[in-house]
Structure formats: C-alpha cells, structure tokens
Write a protein that holds these residues in place. Sequence first.
Motif, PDB file in Angstrom:
ATOM      1  N   ASN A  28       0.832  -1.204   0.000  1.00 44.38           N
ATOM      2  CA  ASN A  28       0.000   0.000   0.000  1.00 44.38           C
ATOM      3  C   ASN A  28       0.867   1.255   0.000  1.00 44.38           C
ATOM      4  O   ASN A  28       1.868   1.333   0.708  1.00 44.38           O
ATOM      5  CB  ASN A  28      -0.903  -0.025   1.233  1.00 44.38           C
ATOM      6  CG  ASN A  28      -1.872   1.149   1.261  1.00 44.38           C
ATOM      7  OD1 ASN A  28      -1.770   1.994   2.113  1.00 44.38           O
ATOM      8  ND2 ASN A  28      -2.798   1.174   0.321  1.00 44.38           N
ATOM      9  N   THR A  29       0.449   2.255  -0.783  1.00 40.31           N
ATOM     10  CA  THR A  29       1.236   3.480  -0.909  1.00 40.31           C
ATOM     11  C   THR A  29       1.094   4.380   0.300  1.00 40.31           C
ATOM     12  O   THR A  29       1.950   5.219   0.563  1.00 40.31           O
ATOM     13  CB  THR A  29       0.778   4.273  -2.142  1.00 40.31           C
ATOM     14  OG1 THR A  29      -0.597   4.631  -1.984  1.00 40.31           O
ATOM     15  CG2 THR A  29       0.951   3.454  -3.390  1.00 40.31           C
ATOM     16  N   ARG A  87      -3.031   0.264  -7.055  1.00 39.34           N
ATOM     17  CA  ARG A  87      -3.311  -1.142  -6.758  1.00 39.34           C
ATOM     18  C   ARG A  87      -4.783  -1.331  -6.413  1.00 39.34           C
ATOM     19  O   ARG A  87      -5.382  -0.513  -5.722  1.00 39.34           O
ATOM     20  CB  ARG A  87      -2.437  -1.637  -5.611  1.00 39.34           C
ATOM     21  CG  ARG A  87      -0.975  -1.824  -5.972  1.00 39.34           C
ATOM     22  CD  ARG A  87      -0.199  -2.403  -4.792  1.00 39.34           C
ATOM     23  NE  ARG A  87       1.180  -2.658  -5.138  1.00 39.34           N
ATOM     24  CZ  ARG A  87       2.148  -1.749  -5.079  1.00 39.34           C
ATOM     25  NH1 ARG A  87       1.858  -0.510  -4.685  1.00 39.34           N
ATOM     26  NH2 ARG A  87       3.392  -2.059  -5.418  1.00 39.34           N
ATOM     27  N   TYR A  93      -7.327  -4.166  -4.662  1.00 39.46           N
ATOM     28  CA  TYR A  93      -7.325  -5.330  -3.777  1.00 39.46           C
ATOM     29  C   TYR A  93      -8.741  -5.897  -3.664  1.00 39.46           C
ATOM     30  O   TYR A  93      -9.725  -5.164  -3.769  1.00 39.46           O
ATOM     31  CB  TYR A  93      -6.853  -4.948  -2.369  1.00 39.46           C
ATOM     32  CG  TYR A  93      -5.517  -4.255  -2.313  1.00 39.46           C
ATOM     33  CD1 TYR A  93      -4.363  -4.960  -2.020  1.00 39.46           C
ATOM     34  CD2 TYR A  93      -5.413  -2.870  -2.525  1.00 39.46           C
ATOM     35  CE1 TYR A  93      -3.126  -4.323  -1.942  1.00 39.46           C
ATOM     36  CE2 TYR A  93      -4.193  -2.229  -2.458  1.00 39.46           C
ATOM     37  CZ  TYR A  93      -3.049  -2.949  -2.166  1.00 39.46           C
ATOM     38  OH  TYR A  93      -1.831  -2.311  -2.095  1.00 39.46           O
ATOM     39  N   VAL A 144      -4.029  -8.642  -3.898  1.00 40.99           N
ATOM     40  CA  VAL A 144      -3.903  -7.734  -5.040  1.00 40.99           C
ATOM     41  C   VAL A 144      -4.454  -8.420  -6.278  1.00 40.99           C
ATOM     42  O   VAL A 144      -4.032  -9.532  -6.620  1.00 40.99           O
ATOM     43  CB  VAL A 144      -2.434  -7.332  -5.251  1.00 40.99           C
ATOM     44  CG1 VAL A 144      -2.308  -6.429  -6.480  1.00 40.99           C
ATOM     45  CG2 VAL A 144      -1.886  -6.632  -4.011  1.00 40.99           C
ATOM     46  N   ASP A 170      -2.754  -4.072 -10.728  1.00 34.79           N
ATOM     47  CA  ASP A 170      -1.834  -2.974 -10.423  1.00 34.79           C
ATOM     48  C   ASP A 170      -1.764  -2.070 -11.643  1.00 34.79           C
ATOM     49  O   ASP A 170      -1.087  -2.375 -12.637  1.00 34.79           O
ATOM     50  CB  ASP A 170      -0.449  -3.511 -10.058  1.00 34.79           C
ATOM     51  CG  ASP A 170       0.473  -2.415  -9.540  1.00 34.79           C
ATOM     52  OD1 ASP A 170       0.058  -1.237  -9.561  1.00 34.79           O
ATOM     53  OD2 ASP A 170       1.587  -2.735  -9.096  1.00 34.79           O
TER      54      ASP A 170
END
Length: 915
Positions: free
Chosen positions: A67-68, A91, A93, A104, A107
């Motif tokens: 996760n960013t 991404r 999920y 995931v 992407d």
Amino acid sequence: MPQLPAVAAALHVNDFTFSHLGLTDGLNSQRIFSLKQTEDGAVWLTTQSFVARYNGVSIENFNLEGNTGEYNCFVQSADNSVLQVFDAGGRIYEYNPEQNHFDVVADVAVFFKHDNQLNDVYKDGDIYWLAMSDGVYMLRNGKIVTVGSKIYASCIIRGPKGILLFGTRQGVKSLSRNHKALISYLPYDVVSGHYDADTKQLWLGTYEQGLIIADGKGVCTSMDGIPHHPVRSIVDYDSNTMLVGVDGFGVYQASRLSSAKNKASLLFNANEGEHGVLHGNGIYAVLVDAWKDIFIGSYSGGIDIARPVGNAVTVYMHQPNKPTLVNDHVNCVAQLSPSTLAMGTDGGISVLNTTTGEWRHIARNIVVLSLCPKQDSGGLLAATYGNGVCEISTNGEVRELYGTDVLEDSHIQDLLFDRNGHLWIGCQDTRLVEVVQGKFLYYPVENVESLALLPDGRIAAGTINGLFIVTPGQKAVKELPYSPSSTDQVNRYVLDLFIYDERYINIATNGGGLYVYDLRTGKCRQFTMKNGLPSNVVTSVTQDELGRLWFATDRGLSFAYPGSLDKIISVNYHYGAQREYSQGAAFNLQDGKLLFGSVEGAVVIDPHYVQEHNYTAKLRFKGISCNDDSVEFNGQVAKMLGERKLKLSYQQRTFELYIESINLRYQFDIAYQYKVGDGSWSQLSTQQYIRFVNLEPGTHPLTVRAVSKANRIVLDEQKLTIIIGRPWWNSWWMWCVYIALIALLFYGALWTYGQHTRYMRFVVNSVGSGNEKDLQASLPEQKQDKAVQLISANKELQLDGNKDDAAATAEKENTAFVDIVTKLILDNISDSGFTIDRLCKEMAMSRTMFYVKLKSYTGKSPQEFIRIVRLERAAVLLRSGHKVGNVAEEVGFDNAKYFSTAFKKYFGVSPSKYR
C-alpha cells in the motif's frame, strides 16, 4: 414524485444519539476516506493506510500489501458480491473471506511510466473503469485502454439507466456509445455525485461551487445553503431527505422533493453550538446503514455515529454550553400544552417547546420533586425539596406558596388535587396535609412518597411504611394490607401508585416488585423479575393509549397487557431505554407518547413503535486463534467452520473461537452464551469469543446462541463439533510400542529370574553334594571356619539316618541351618548393631544366597527372623523376672518404646503385662 410526501420533515440534532470511533476504539488512523456496509451488516472503512471492519463491538484492521499510504477507497460496483479496495498508487485489492485478508488483483501503475494517481474505480463485470489524474481508462483482461486523456478525473457516477458519468476538473463527461471516448455533459468541477432514481435528479458535489442539482432535462440549479467548498459525499437518508458532506463544514440536509425551491440546512458539525456533535468538519464519507444509522467519516476526527431515536425513543439530556436540559436528574414531568413539556430536575424546571426546539429554565437551583398542573388559572404547583410548595405562573414566575411558616416540613414529595379541588400535600418527614379554603388539616400518615385519588374519592397514600387509605374530613386512617394470599411477606416501601380500570391499584415498591390490588375483591398479586421486570425496584407505573401498562424501574423500562401481567416485556433493547428512572416521573402526553424522568435525562417513548421484539441477528463463527502459530484464519479453518466440524491437534487444545452477531441498531442488546455437550449454559457475555483451555481429547459438541439481554429471546443458535486429537504418547501406535516394551521387560525379568534360580540351585546342590572344598576355596580365609562348621554339620546330618529318605534328609538339613543361624543371633543378641550383613558374613554367604535359603527354610526374611529371635529371648527374660527396660537393652533394642510396640504386636500383650 407523486408517491413522496408533499412536505419534508426536517431532521434535528435531538432526533439522534451519538457515539464515536477513534484511536482508543481500535482505529489505526482517524483519517477516514470511504465507508461501505456489507450484507452481513458490518461497516467497512478505509483510512490513510489501512482497511478496517466494524461489527458493532470491535474494529478489525487489515494491512494492504504494498500500500502506498496516501489514501484508500472502496471500489464502486454494479455487483456488490465482492469487496474491493483501491489505493492512490494504482493497486486494486479484493477481500478473500476464506483467508480473511486482501489480495492484489490488479496494479494499474505498471501501465504508466509516469506518476498517475488513481482517484476512483467502478467495476462492471470484468471491466474496471478508472478515474485518474491524467485521464479516464478502461482495464480489461490485463489490458488498459485510454478513454479520455489530458483531463483530471476525480470521480465516477452511475447515472440514469446505468450510464457512467465522470466528474473531472474540466466538467462532467459521459461515455460515447462505443465506450471509446468521452462527451462533455455539464461544465462543473465535480468531486462527488449521486443519482436519485425516485426524483430523476442528478446531485453533483463540486469542488468550489457547492451542490448542483440537474433534472431529467439537464437543467441545473445550485442548492442554497451549501457552502462553496468541496462536497465529498451525497447519500439518501429517507424518502424526504438527502445528506450532504461538505469538506470543512460538516453534514447538511436537503430536501429531495423540490430542490430548486428549498434551502439546505446544517445538521451536524464539530463547532460550538447546537449542531456541534462531531469530532471533525472535514467530511469525506457519509453512510446510511440499513437501520438509518448515519456513519460520518472525517479527515481528522475518525467516525461519528448518529443513531435515530425519534421513532421509538427520544432522549433529552443536559449538554454544556447548549440550550438543553438544565440538569440530567429529572425527578418529575408534566405537559403544559400540546407543544410544551415541563421537566422538574435537581437544578430547577426546564420547559421545552417541541415545535421550535426552544428551551426555557425556571425555578433555577431549586430541587423539584413533583409537578401538579393548577386547576383554575393555569400554571404549575411544584413540590420541592426544602422550599415547600412553589407556584409557577404561566409566564415562568416562581413564588413560594406554602413554606415552613404554615407547614411542618418544607420537604415535599408529592401533590394531588382531589374531587373537591382540595390540595393534598405529602411531606417527607411529617404528616399528610389537606388544604381546605386556606386551612390545613393534618392526617396521621407520615413519610409519604406517592398520592393517588381512588374512584370513590378517597386518597391513597403510599409511604415508606405501607399503603394507607384516607377519607377526606375523617381523622381515622386505614392501612391497606396488600400482602398476596400466597405469602405473608410484603414490601412496605411504596414508591408510586397508579389506578386503572377504576378497580386495580398498582403499588410500585422499592425492592418488592409490583403489587396489583383488586379494590373490589381485596385480592392482591405480586409480580417481580421472575415475570419479566428488569428490576424489583419499580419507580413508576402508567398506561398507554393501547391499554398496555408501563413499568419504569431502576434498570430500564417494560410493559405488559393487563390481562397477562405474568408476562412482562422489557423494552431495553431499544437504544436509550435502559437507564435508571426516577420515582413517580411518568406522564401521558396528549399525542399518545409517554414521558419518563430518569437520572440521565428525560425519555419520550412512542408506544406505537415498541413491540414485544422486532429485530434479528444471525450468529456466525468468525475464526479461531491459538498458541500454536501454525493455526491461522485460512481456507481450511474457514471450510471446517462452514461445515460445523472443527478438527484440532492436541497441541491446539487451548484456543479462542470468535463469534459475532451483527445488528448495529441493537448491538448493545446482543449477548452470547454457550454449552458443551449436555452441560449447563454459560453466563451471558458480550464478548465475541469463547476461550477453551486444555480441552480434553475427543469429540465435544458445542452449542452457541445469540440472546437479547432485555428479554432473553434467542436471536440465533448455531452448533459446532470440536474434535481434539490425541497426544502422540496416547495414540494407537504408541500403545503398540508400550505393549511391546512391557512384553520385552516381562520376558527379560523371567529370563533373569530363571538364570538366578539356576545359579542358586547350583550353589545349594554344591553344598549338599560334597563339593565343600570348591565352595570353601571361594570364601575368604577368615570365614572358612564358619563355613566348615556349616558344611560338616550338613555332612553329618546326611550320613546319619536313612540316605534314601530325601524328605527326612532335607528336614534335618533345614533344622541344622536354622539352628546355626539362631545360635549366631543369640551369641550377639545384646548387640543392637548386629545386622543382616554381619550375619551373612558370619555364615560365609552372600546376602542374596542367605536370604533365599533362610526364606525357603523358615518363610521369614532375615530381618524378620532376627527380630523374632530377639523377642522370643525377651519373653524368656521377662518370665524370669527381669525388668522391661533392662530386657529391651539385653535383647538389642536401643529404644524401649519401639521394643514395647514390637513386643505387643508379636505377642498381643505389652511387656509389662506379660507373664
């Protein structure tokens, strides 16, 4: 439109009760970006870096791999069968219920060589529509297609007939027929949107132009009252109202009916004032769940939950610095007009105009215990604690009417007007008073708690010492014995009186429950917690317009039909109903509602919305955890729980089984209990797990049920078979090993014994066959003389007598051996240190060989034989007249007491009495 009401009823802060979810409740971050409710009733939320699930009791946080950390939001979908989340980095999920985590599934970032922020996702079948910072894209089967480029797309809106609209900084765009291009639709910078299918209106939240409503013809109107700041969320509340979340300003309400002519109004915010009930103004998400609870997620304040109570229960409570109830301890209630309520508290009287919501406070700092409307000129009479009887005029002026100058006591508990308009005053510590044309008549009834007017005009006075009947003008007072025929015990502490059907008097007591006395027959019945009362402390009784009797207690509310009082129904499952109610504080309002006073504010009940029980909650097994790290929530565990058969190893016999039943409106009323096999049910608990410690190996049938705490109604019941494996040391193959080892040991013992027996026979035979020299040579030199004596004696015995008679020879041999041993013991009888080892040395034999031979000849062990010889010698000496103490020493006993005990055990008589 025709089926909707013509006038929308505005929502008010007082229509809701509030709670908050923050860091202390389990949230890992108070920055909330989106909210979603799944079919099981749980509310999911996304934060800056996590996803969380709230089931009404606890919060479970989920970490997203890779996760960013910028933000996370839920994927919109035409099919809500799956739960998906996306982050700003691209991404996507999907929640895996079997593994209980997010995987995931896509992407988007891999398709771009530059930073491209993902702002919104809509899933339609196998197609993902993507709103990104540099355009609109379609992702399908691992391939991405550009639909619109060089635009900043903020959101995706599902419009009429399923048409997708894209809110961008360059305006609202729609898809072309071939879905390969964007068409300009409306010229607004839109960040959120909602299509109202009932009114066929498109609600658009803009970045800095407020709220825009577009009708079916594309005509747009700006909604007045909405600040021109980012509108982040728009949701339906009911058929009349739309809720609008504005970043920085709170939650607003707007009418769905004719939006062009109505002005939106503020409902909730985080500022000081009437609407200040939130923990943050930066509203990013608003969710209305299946029970009309409002979940409000803000950028910095976590989640605020507003639960409507107007349908069944409305609560008025004191809030600092706000125009509300002056004091939460409400002792009495009354109604001055159809729209005006009066509530007497420990801090004065609060008057509420239910139409305008305006509060007035009069008789400040006076403890008001009872309110009695005046019969002539309007206004109120107030019974106070320490200020006598006060008169409250219609304009709110307060004056003392009767004080200690005319009354014996200024602590007044209750007031009552009789048929003649005479005022009756019940005092706390002194006599009952009747006011007749300015004169005061006293009756011998003290410590009055409640007054009631009987159908025949007499006065019923409930006191701390029982119930008394008073006839106006007569000094004689009669006590009413209301003890039920089934018992002689009765609670005499009366808290409230209520008469219905002009026949039955309800006597609410402090600990004895409720007594119902029939004025015609004199019979009485008692009702307690066994009949369904929440408590045996009944504080007030009243009757609604449906004919049901209502009972307020110190632990909540309940009701019953007069004909079935043995089945009293608790209403504590309604949010806000369970509290400690005040004595005598019950009033029937003109609109059919009931007003109760409590130590935590005033409560309005609409009996039409309160039934015996009206909610369900499905119970499910959620997962397990144990000390064994190998056990996690995985597909195998999920499958076993789904099949209702949980198999664990012996090392996993200590574990926790997680359960849950979700009904967010009534979550506070749900409790759980369980039993194993035919055992008894556990105590009710709100914990959503069951802990098992060292569960025995074998099969354990488990039954779990969710129960309403208020009425003990079983909401749902599930069964689970728990199988605990046997330990390795108790398995069938280990038992085979055990049996084999035992057999081997037994065989070894037999073999050893056989070898030893053969050896002993060889030695004995050697002694008897004339191999004296061989045996003598094997002995030490100093012991050879004794051995020679023994061997010679044996040889002489063998030479004498008939050699063919083996039995006689063996007998003589035994006798000679025993005689020699006896002589050796007698020679050393006074020596207490003469032990078996010395005896064996004197006999020139090993301890084992000596033991076997002596045991075979005498049946006694060496130790027993020595003790017997000593005791027999002691008997001879005692018969000769020796003293007991000397005899013990002469026969080798150091301890005279032990000698006496051994002698008595052997001969059956003590040494001193032996002759």
